[in-house]
Scaffold this active site. Sequence first.
Site, short mmCIF file in Angstrom:
data_model
loop_
_atom_site.label_atom_id
_atom_site.label_comp_id
_atom_site.label_asym_id
_atom_site.label_seq_id
_atom_site.Cartn_x
_atom_site.Cartn_y
_atom_site.Cartn_z
N SER A 8 0.83 -1.21 0.00
CA SER A 8 0.00 0.00 0.00
C SER A 8 0.86 1.26 0.00
O SER A 8 1.79 1.39 0.80
CB SER A 8 -0.91 0.02 1.23
OG SER A 8 -1.73 -1.12 1.25
N GLU A 91 -4.58 -2.42 10.84
CA GLU A 91 -4.75 -2.04 9.45
C GLU A 91 -6.22 -2.08 9.05
O GLU A 91 -6.71 -1.24 8.32
CB GLU A 91 -3.95 -3.00 8.56
CG GLU A 91 -4.06 -2.70 7.09
CD GLU A 91 -3.29 -3.71 6.27
OE1 GLU A 91 -3.89 -4.71 5.86
OE2 GLU A 91 -2.09 -3.49 6.06
#
Length: 168
Positions: A8, A91
């Site tokens: 990411s 997360e």
Amino acid sequence: DGQKIWTSEAMWSTWCLLLCRTELEQPAHRALSMLLVPMDTPGLEAREIITAYGTREFAEVFFDGAEVPVGNVLGEPGGGWGIAMQLLGYERGPADVGWVARLTRMLIVLADDVRTGRVPAGPAERRALAHAWVELRALVLHVQRTMSSRPDGSTPGPEGSIDKLLVT
């Protein structure tokens, strides 16, 4: 040496976390360490991944002779798996707040486009739009419940996976 996929925001990041095998004599999960790696490390290359939706939030990171100092081991050598499992809990959930905001904005724009006639919508499309609003509300409530359990210092549990499923 190796590669990491679906990293990411790697194209814009200064650092990345890397779970890698460092304790070769240890079995499975006890052989993994978590490294904090500067993205400008020689031998590291990030290649953007364009998703089916056209987003560019992920990258594949390649390590070719990249050297990371032992001081960049996060926690204890061989303790990376435990760190990774804790990170996944954080997360999921708080990360979904950003998705809630994006999805809300998309539905507001779409509803406005339907209301003004910019997007033609019959009864089936209007029902689908109403259903999307109901699903979004369920997601908002679940994310709020997940996050409200954290001020007491408790660690995230499996409810973050439900948040992730609702976002999907």
